[in-house]
Design a protein around this motif. Structure first.
Motif, PDB file in Angstrom:
ATOM      1  N   VAL A 524       0.900  -1.395   0.060  1.00 34.84           N
ATOM      2  CA  VAL A 524      -0.247   0.062  -0.207  1.00 34.84           C
ATOM      3  C   VAL A 524       0.964   1.165  -0.058  1.00 34.84           C
ATOM      4  N   PRO A 525       0.882   2.067  -0.862  1.00 32.26           N
ATOM      5  CA  PRO A 525       1.599   3.364  -1.118  1.00 32.26           C
ATOM      6  C   PRO A 525       1.253   4.178   0.307  1.00 32.26           C
ATOM      7  N   VAL A 526       2.113   4.781   0.844  1.00 29.85           N
ATOM      8  CA  VAL A 526       2.035   5.539   1.977  1.00 29.85           C
ATOM      9  C   VAL A 526       2.919   6.925   2.042  1.00 29.85           C
ATOM     10  N   THR A 527       2.470   7.755   3.100  1.00 30.44           N
ATOM     11  CA  THR A 527       3.157   8.791   3.338  1.00 30.44           C
ATOM     12  C   THR A 527       3.050   9.187   4.829  1.00 30.44           C
ATOM     13  N   PHE A 528       3.975   9.347   5.589  1.00 29.02           N
ATOM     14  CA  PHE A 528       4.236   9.653   6.783  1.00 29.02           C
ATOM     15  C   PHE A 528       4.534  11.245   7.041  1.00 29.02           C
ATOM     16  N   PHE A 529       3.508  11.877   7.774  1.00 31.12           N
ATOM     17  CA  PHE A 529       3.417  13.528   7.857  1.00 31.12           C
ATOM     18  C   PHE A 529       4.063  13.432   9.447  1.00 31.12           C
ATOM     19  N   THR A 530       4.746  14.284   9.488  1.00 32.84           N
ATOM     20  CA  THR A 530       5.305  14.498  10.934  1.00 32.84           C
ATOM     21  C   THR A 530       6.143  15.907  10.993  1.00 32.84           C
ATOM     22  N   THR A 531       6.113  16.654  12.024  1.00 28.28           N
ATOM     23  CA  THR A 531       6.825  17.827  12.405  1.00 28.28           C
ATOM     24  C   THR A 531       8.097  17.580  12.931  1.00 28.28           C
ATOM     25  N   GLY A 532       8.502  16.266  13.269  1.00 28.96           N
ATOM     26  CA  GLY A 532       9.523  15.710  13.735  1.00 28.96           C
ATOM     27  C   GLY A 532       9.878  15.681  15.129  1.00 28.96           C
ATOM     28  N   GLY A 533      10.995  15.522  15.642  1.00 27.89           N
ATOM     29  CA  GLY A 533      11.342  15.186  16.944  1.00 27.89           C
ATOM     30  C   GLY A 533      11.702  16.540  17.771  1.00 27.89           C
ATOM     31  N   HIS A 534      11.937  16.418  19.039  1.00 32.15           N
ATOM     32  CA  HIS A 534      12.145  17.779  19.805  1.00 32.15           C
ATOM     33  C   HIS A 534      12.429  17.139  21.281  1.00 32.15           C
ATOM     34  N   SER A 535      12.685  18.313  22.181  1.00 30.79           N
ATOM     35  CA  SER A 535      13.333  17.615  23.595  1.00 30.79           C
ATOM     36  C   SER A 535      12.197  17.131  24.450  1.00 30.79           C
ATOM     37  N   ALA A 536      10.802  16.985  24.170  1.00 27.91           N
ATOM     38  CA  ALA A 536      10.002  16.456  24.978  1.00 27.91           C
ATOM     39  C   ALA A 536       9.590  15.144  24.322  1.00 27.91           C
ATOM     40  N   TYR A 537      10.259  14.645  23.355  1.00 32.82           N
ATOM     41  CA  TYR A 537       9.853  13.098  22.756  1.00 32.82           C
ATOM     42  C   TYR A 537      10.006  12.116  23.690  1.00 32.82           C
ATOM     43  N   HIS A 538       8.846  11.567  24.223  1.00 33.93           N
ATOM     44  CA  HIS A 538       8.908  10.418  25.072  1.00 33.93           C
ATOM     45  C   HIS A 538       9.441  10.841  26.516  1.00 33.93           C
ATOM     46  N   GLN A 539       8.777  12.239  26.711  1.00 28.98           N
ATOM     47  CA  GLN A 539       9.235  12.856  28.200  1.00 28.98           C
ATOM     48  C   GLN A 539       7.850  13.030  28.823  1.00 28.98           C
ATOM     49  N   LEU A 540       7.991  13.546  30.226  1.00 33.00           N
ATOM     50  CA  LEU A 540       6.944  13.934  30.923  1.00 33.00           C
ATOM     51  C   LEU A 540       6.401  15.387  30.342  1.00 33.00           C
ATOM     52  N   THR A 541       7.286  15.961  29.784  1.00 30.85           N
ATOM     53  CA  THR A 541       6.841  17.438  29.206  1.00 30.85           C
ATOM     54  C   THR A 541       6.302  17.203  27.951  1.00 30.85           C
ATOM     55  N   ASP A 542       5.760  16.288  27.333  1.00 28.93           N
ATOM     56  CA  ASP A 542       5.029  16.313  26.138  1.00 28.93           C
ATOM     57  C   ASP A 542       3.528  16.864  26.438  1.00 28.93           C
ATOM     58  N   GLU A 543       3.170  17.669  26.599  1.00 30.47           N
ATOM     59  CA  GLU A 543       1.921  18.381  27.110  1.00 30.47           C
ATOM     60  C   GLU A 543       1.315  19.185  26.285  1.00 30.47           C
ATOM     61  N   PRO A 544       0.019  19.389  26.150  1.00 26.11           N
ATOM     62  CA  PRO A 544      -0.624  20.529  25.390  1.00 26.11           C
ATOM     63  C   PRO A 544      -0.355  21.884  25.156  1.00 26.11           C
ATOM     64  N   GLN A 545       0.129  22.169  26.487  1.00 24.93           N
ATOM     65  CA  GLN A 545       0.460  23.663  26.372  1.00 24.93           C
ATOM     66  C   GLN A 545       1.623  23.854  25.743  1.00 24.93           C
ATOM     67  N   TYR A 546       2.355  22.751  25.019  1.00 23.89           N
ATOM     68  CA  TYR A 546       3.718  23.243  24.514  1.00 23.89           C
ATOM     69  C   TYR A 546       3.400  22.851  22.899  1.00 23.89           C
ATOM     70  N   ILE A 547       2.316  22.915  22.461  1.00 23.19           N
ATOM     71  CA  ILE A 547       2.056  22.476  20.984  1.00 23.19           C
ATOM     72  C   ILE A 547       1.556  23.889  20.142  1.00 23.19           C
ATOM     73  N   ASP A 548       2.074  23.782  18.904  1.00 20.37           N
ATOM     74  CA  ASP A 548       1.950  25.012  18.168  1.00 20.37           C
ATOM     75  C   ASP A 548       0.858  24.710  17.359  1.00 20.37           C
ATOM     76  N   TYR A 549      -0.504  25.107  17.762  1.00 16.80           N
ATOM     77  CA  TYR A 549      -1.686  24.765  17.043  1.00 16.80           C
ATOM     78  C   TYR A 549      -2.020  25.497  15.914  1.00 16.80           C
ATOM     79  N   PRO A 550      -1.642  26.751  15.608  1.00 15.23           N
ATOM     80  CA  PRO A 550      -1.774  27.119  14.070  1.00 15.23           C
ATOM     81  C   PRO A 550      -0.841  26.316  12.944  1.00 15.23           C
TER      82      PRO A 550
END
Length: 588
Positions: A524-550
């Motif tokens: 099945v042809p696929v495309t993976f869309f992601t904005t990539g990694g960051h310092s909160a990856y798999h950390q306790l700090t991956d919370e909604p208040q740090y997301i760029d919603y626009p």
């Protein structure tokens, strides 16, 4: 996205790093060592700790038919709330999260496409505990469990005075005739390569008909796999996840056969063995469930084809103890900008001076907040709610796409792509009817201060205001990759695509680390869309208040338009690149 740390065996950078890992490690530090005690290495980050104007909690609001930043924010604050306890697959938190997804799918008028007319496809998830009294006796010698042998099974295996027969090299062996293997354990040597070891652990291995079972001889460099396969915890009891098998170390060959390994020929019969591989197996207390829903297409001829849009609903749960959230936030930004990808970095003297100074400044306005929940706002709350927004947009259109849209929220991606592996092995629609799969995993960050990954040659990749990573878009179908580029331009999304993580043989192996791969391996042809990694990856700090919603809104709108184009175009994307082996091990 599935972690290098959590899936240490699957993600090992080399055969020598195959070690037993029972639980996820993380950089949750409740306090910091003094500067003079810290290791003296690694550069110092110069930017101050980011402060966010967004609140820790947010009251929910009604969503609209259009994809908006406000709707994404409302949805994500619900989905990544502490009440869902980190959404670890097979736990109460994950069970509640999938219930939320199903209720919303029903509200949007989607059709259930799970088991028995429901929105749920339940995985056969069980919990295992190895009995330490398990035994393996070969050539009169008793092997040491977890050091010389191990096993993988969904139930207890017993072999009494069972002879062994050499079957050759795994993956290269010629299947022996039934009369030569009847009632015997077939011994296969595993080549000394990462791919071969991974295949032996979790892939399918051909077993001659009539054989009592198989013994896989692991290379000396991979001795740590025994602890991995024996680790207590949850497992999916399904043939798609690899059948039962015994593992022994290379040093055991001399106990199985009188001849040295180099002199063995296929069909050589060895000694008889006595094995008691004992397991205590119980059902998981909470079901692990994919959520599957369909928006029927508007064209009578094309509605039996599907554009699949998916994300994973699970994350990694909770830590055993609460720690200082702000300390983790600052430490990771300075020392581990890739989050769990950088868990080997410990910090140096100058970095700890900076950490303590920034923490002291933060304490002037913010009290200490103890935290123990991995909320998974970006990974993959962002993808899960983006799929919801896309579903709401498409379902409220007056004229629906010609093809049907298949929405799948996979469970257990963090455990090793459990949900997508199970769904594609047991699809609730014809697998051949899926024209493409669009995977959304971690689309909530990607700023210029985020370390989004590294190039194949080790150069840092950084985000920006228009940033988006694409992975796999041309690996099976160049037409699909061209389509994504065209939609971005013609619909004026104007996102800047970064293909750096999609490079062949990239050491981070991202192509193999999210749910799209389980579709790609079936053609099945696929495309993976992601904005990539960051310092909160798999950390306790991956919370909604740090997301760029626009930014997240722009990404979701692009994917929605790609889904629309795929749903309405005359032909399905042509597969013009080599297909993968669905029984093999993923190679980027």
């Amino acid at each position: 996205m599935s972690s290098v740390v959590f899936r240490a065996v699957q993600r090992a950078a080399s055969i020598g790093t195959l070690v037993a890992v029972g639980t996820l490690t993380f950089s949750a530090l409740s306090s910091f060592v003094s500067a003079q005690d810290a290791p003296k290495s690694q550069p110092v980050a110069s930017a101050p700790a980011p402060r966010t104007p967004l609140p820790l909690k947010l009251a929910p609001r009604p969503t609209k038919s259009a994809i908006t930043a406000d709707d994404l924010m409302t949805r994500l604050y619900i989905f990544a709330d502490d009440s869902l306890m980190g959404r670890d697959a097979g736990t109460e938190g994950s069970f509640k999260a999938t219930a939320l997804l199903a209720r919303e799918a029903q509200r949007l008028g989607l059709q259930p496409a799970g088991d028995s007319g429901t929105f749920f496809q339940t995985l056969p998830l069980k919990r295992k505990k190895v009995d330490p009294m398990s035994s393996f006796i070969a050539g009169g010698a008793s092997l040491e469990l977890s050091k010389e042998w191990g096993f993988k099974s969904g139930s207890t295996m017993t072999f009494n005075d069972t002879p062994v027969v050499f079957g050759g090299v795994m993956g290269e062996q010629s299947l022996l005739p039934a009369e030569q293997v009847a009632g015997k354990l077939v011994v296969l040597t595993v080549p000394t390569s990462q791919d071969a070891v991974l295949q032996s652990l979790d892939g399918e291995v051909d077993v001659p008909a009539g054989a009592a079972g198989i013994i896989l001889v692991e290379p000396a460099q991979a001795a740590g796999v025994f602890g991995y396969v024996l680790s207590a915890g949850a497992f999916v009891d399904d043939p798609a996840f690899g059948g039962p098998r015994l593992f022994v170390g290379a040093n055991v060959m001399s106990k199985l056969f009188a001849l040295p390994a180099s002199a063995l020929k296929v069909g050589t019969v060895g000694t008889s063995v006595n094995v008691k591989a004992m397991l205590d197996v119980t059902p998981s207390p909470f079901a692990a469930r994919n959520v599957v829903a369909i928006l029927p297409g508007s064209d009578p001829k094309l509605r039996n084809q599907y554009v699949a849009v998916g994300a994973h609903s699970d994350h990694v749960g909770m830590s055993r103890r609460a720690v200082d959230h702000d300390s983790v936030l600052i430490f990771n930004r300075i020392v581990r900008p890739g989050g769990a990808e950088n868990d080997d970095k410990m910090g140096n003297t100058a970095q700890f001076v900076q950490i303590n100074a920034e923490l002291a400044e933060m304490r002037k306005s913010s009290p200490t907040r103890r935290d123990s929940i991995f909320n998974g706002a970006d990974d993959d709350g962002s993808g899960s709610v983006a799929v919801q927004e896309i579903a709401e947009m498409l379902s409220t259109m007056k004229v629906k796409p010609k093809r049907s849209t298949l929405f799948v929220w996979h469970v257990g991606e963090e455990k090793g792509l459990w949900g997508s592996k199970f769904f594609t092995a047991h699809p609730t629609v014809s697998r051949d009817s899926i024209v493409a799969q669009l995977n959304i995993d971690m689309v909530g960050r990607g700023s210029a201060t985020d370390l989004t990954g590294t190039s194949k040659d080790g150069q840092d990749l950084r985000g920006g205001p228009d940033y988006l990573q694409l992975v796999g878009s041309r690996r099976l179908s160049t037409e699909l990759g061209d389509l994504v580029e065209s939609v971005n331009t013609t619909k004026k999304h104007n996102l800047v695509f970064d293909y750096g993580m999609d490079a062949s043989a990239h050491p981070m192996n991202i192509y193999c680390r999210s749910d799209h791969y389980e579709y790609a391996k079936w053609g099945v042809p696929v495309t993976f869309f992601t904005t990539g990694g960051h310092s909160a990856y798999h950390q306790l700090t991956d919370e909604p208040q740090y997301i760029d919603y626009p930014h997240m809104e722009r990404v979701a709108k692009l994917i929605a338009d790609v889904a629309l184009e795929l749903g309405n175009r005359l032909g399905r994307p042509v597969v013009n690149q080599p297909k993968l082996d669905p029984r093999g091990t993923c190679k980027q």
